[in-house]
Design a protein around this motif. Structure first.
Motif, mmCIF file in Angstrom:
data_model
loop_
_atom_site.group_PDB
_atom_site.id
_atom_site.type_symbol
_atom_site.label_atom_id
_atom_site.label_comp_id
_atom_site.label_asym_id
_atom_site.label_seq_id
_atom_site.Cartn_x
_atom_site.Cartn_y
_atom_site.Cartn_z
ATOM 1 N N PRO A 18 29.475 48.389 38.746
ATOM 2 C CA PRO A 18 29.045 47.016 39.075
ATOM 3 C C PRO A 18 28.929 46.123 37.837
ATOM 4 O O PRO A 18 29.237 44.930 37.897
ATOM 5 C CB PRO A 18 27.669 47.228 39.739
ATOM 6 N N VAL A 19 28.506 46.698 36.728
ATOM 7 C CA VAL A 19 28.347 45.929 35.500
ATOM 8 C C VAL A 19 29.713 45.520 34.954
ATOM 9 O O VAL A 19 29.898 44.377 34.503
ATOM 10 C CB VAL A 19 27.558 46.737 34.445
ATOM 11 N N VAL A 20 30.686 46.417 35.010
ATOM 12 C CA VAL A 20 32.039 46.105 34.527
ATOM 13 C C VAL A 20 32.646 44.960 35.328
ATOM 14 O O VAL A 20 33.218 44.010 34.762
ATOM 15 C CB VAL A 20 32.954 47.343 34.612
ATOM 16 N N LEU A 21 32.523 45.023 36.646
ATOM 17 C CA LEU A 21 33.116 43.984 37.492
ATOM 18 C C LEU A 21 32.489 42.619 37.213
ATOM 19 O O LEU A 21 33.190 41.608 37.106
ATOM 20 C CB LEU A 21 32.947 44.362 38.963
ATOM 21 N N ALA A 22 31.161 42.590 37.098
ATOM 22 C CA ALA A 22 30.492 41.321 36.784
ATOM 23 C C ALA A 22 30.853 40.846 35.381
ATOM 24 O O ALA A 22 31.080 39.645 35.155
ATOM 25 C CB ALA A 22 28.980 41.486 36.918
ATOM 26 N N ALA A 23 30.937 41.784 34.427
ATOM 27 C CA ALA A 23 31.253 41.415 33.046
ATOM 28 C C ALA A 23 32.666 40.860 32.916
ATOM 29 O O ALA A 23 32.918 39.969 32.093
ATOM 30 C CB ALA A 23 31.077 42.620 32.125
ATOM 31 N N GLU A 40 23.842 37.437 37.218
ATOM 32 C CA GLU A 40 22.769 38.190 37.871
ATOM 33 C C GLU A 40 22.574 37.732 39.314
ATOM 34 O O GLU A 40 22.544 38.542 40.242
ATOM 35 C CB GLU A 40 21.470 38.032 37.075
ATOM 36 N N GLY A 41 22.440 36.424 39.505
ATOM 37 C CA GLY A 41 22.227 35.907 40.848
ATOM 38 C C GLY A 41 23.436 36.123 41.738
ATOM 39 O O GLY A 41 23.302 36.436 42.932
ATOM 40 N N GLN A 42 24.632 35.969 41.179
ATOM 41 C CA GLN A 42 25.840 36.161 41.971
ATOM 42 C C GLN A 42 26.016 37.626 42.367
ATOM 43 O O GLN A 42 26.472 37.927 43.479
ATOM 44 C CB GLN A 42 27.051 35.655 41.196
ATOM 45 N N LEU A 43 25.667 38.538 41.486
ATOM 46 C CA LEU A 43 25.752 39.961 41.814
ATOM 47 C C LEU A 43 24.786 40.300 42.946
ATOM 48 O O LEU A 43 25.137 41.020 43.892
ATOM 49 C CB LEU A 43 25.450 40.798 40.562
ATOM 50 N N CYS A 201 31.885 39.069 40.972
ATOM 51 C CA CYS A 201 30.474 39.432 41.162
ATOM 52 C C CYS A 201 30.217 39.862 42.601
ATOM 53 O O CYS A 201 29.389 40.741 42.860
ATOM 54 C CB CYS A 201 29.572 38.259 40.786
ATOM 55 N N GLY A 202 30.911 39.227 43.550
ATOM 56 C CA GLY A 202 30.810 39.679 44.935
ATOM 57 C C GLY A 202 31.303 41.104 45.088
ATOM 58 O O GLY A 202 30.706 41.925 45.798
ATOM 59 N N LEU A 203 32.405 41.416 44.401
ATOM 60 C CA LEU A 203 32.935 42.777 44.412
ATOM 61 C C LEU A 203 31.940 43.744 43.776
ATOM 62 O O LEU A 203 31.726 44.863 44.267
ATOM 63 C CB LEU A 203 34.263 42.796 43.652
ATOM 64 N N ALA A 204 31.317 43.303 42.678
ATOM 65 C CA ALA A 204 30.308 44.138 42.014
ATOM 66 C C ALA A 204 29.118 44.389 42.933
ATOM 67 O O ALA A 204 28.594 45.510 43.011
ATOM 68 C CB ALA A 204 29.841 43.453 40.727
ATOM 69 N N GLY A 205 28.672 43.346 43.642
ATOM 70 C CA GLY A 205 27.559 43.506 44.566
ATOM 71 C C GLY A 205 27.897 44.439 45.710
ATOM 72 O O GLY A 205 27.061 45.245 46.148
ATOM 73 N N ARG A 224 21.261 43.956 36.159
ATOM 74 C CA ARG A 224 22.639 44.358 35.823
ATOM 75 C C ARG A 224 23.506 43.158 35.445
ATOM 76 O O ARG A 224 24.400 43.282 34.620
ATOM 77 C CB ARG A 224 23.256 45.122 36.992
ATOM 78 N N GLY A 225 23.253 42.021 36.089
ATOM 79 C CA GLY A 225 24.001 40.825 35.719
ATOM 80 C C GLY A 225 23.713 40.380 34.302
ATOM 81 O O GLY A 225 24.607 39.921 33.583
#
Length: 296
Positions: A18-23, A40-43, A201-205, A224-225
């Protein structure tokens, strides 16, 4: 503790994804000259919407697609405010982070009828790669989004270095005025990367809520975000360096889980990944200050 044990390596991948996808979303924004701290909020919003769509449709994949689309729309708030209306992106991002925290808690009570944590046997989680026919050590126990995340790191790196649009995006980030003088639509590119970051971030969530576990808990993004933001600060515009920073967090979280098994208090184990990430950021800052400055 054997760090090469299959179960430990699997835990590292689960924590890292999840961190990689958001990053990656934060990285493409950084390349375009947009410092995005709304991850963070989007995740969190992505995790919530993934569970909602999975709950309503009975399909985990509908949850993934729904999370990407709805979080992309949510990211449009940041895009319109910061790119079109030239508002301070830091202020807008903080606002969207706080909005996601409050809105998910409110909607959780409206949709599921309870607060805290929602979990149901009927909630569809993502299948593992083994269930899809790819039964290999370590990866077999992971969801397909884990494999996709590492593929995306390579794809983003190739895109930024080898494609016309990627090179133009880098030019916009390095010198906006020169890029605009050459006729590049700076605003269009920046809108694009902010919205793409929302989808990532949606994918990470979705991975966090339907892959790592199969539930939604208030505030389950749990910083995590912010770790993804730190990973971008450590890695700069190089995807492989961002990946290494995210892996550092994943290793620390996996070690924390193992230490809980030998009696370390849960609070100490939970804080270990964030302490190590902060320590790495401090070291990177110190190293940057010690580098000799270029003579202009």
């Amino acid at each position: 503790m054997n760090i090469f044990e299959a179960s430990f390596l699997a835990a590292v991948l689960t924590a890292t994804t999840p961190v990689v996808l958001a990053a990656l979303g934060g990285l493409i924004c950084q390349v375009a000259g947009v410092f995005n701290i709304a991850l963070e909020g989007q995740l969190l919003w992505g995790a919530f919407t993934a569970v909602v769509f999975s709950h309503l449709t009975g399909s985990a994949w509908a949850g993934v697609v729904g999370a990407m689309i709805v979080t992309l729309v949510y990211a449009a708030v940041l895009s319109l405010a910061s790119v079109t209306f030239r508002a301070d992106p830091i202020v807008v991002a903080v606002g969207t982070n706080l909005l996601a925290l409050g809105l998910t808690a409110f909607l959780m009570r409206q949709i599921f009828g309870s607060g805290g944590t929602y979990s149901s046997p009927d909630l569809a989680g993502l299948p593992t790669l083994a269930e899809l026919g790819l039964d290999v050590p370590v990866l077999g126990s992971q969801s397909p989004l884990v494999l996709l995340a590492f593929v995306l790191v390579a794809v983003v790196g190739w895109w930024l270095r080898r494609t016309r649009s990627g090179l133009r995006l880098r030019g916009i980030g390095q010198h906006q005025a020169a890029a605009a003088a050459l006729g590049l639509k700076v605003g269009g590119y920046r809108h694009g990367v902010v919205l793409a970051a929302g989808a990532l971030c949606g994918l990470a969530g979705a991975q966090l809520a339907l892959g790592n576990v199969t539930l939604f808990s208030e505030g389950m993004s749990a910083g995590r975000g912010w770790v993804a933001v730190v990973a971008v600060m450590l890695g700069g515009v190089l995807p492989w360096r961002v990946l290494l920073a995210c892996l550092l967090f994943g290793v620390a979280e996996a070690v924390g889980f193992r230490l809980q098994g030998v009696g370390l208090p849960q609070q100490a184990a939970d804080s270990a990944p964030y302490v190590i990430t902060l320590f790495a950021l401090i070291l990177a800052g110190v190293a940057a200050r010690r580098r000799p400055k270029e003579i202009s």
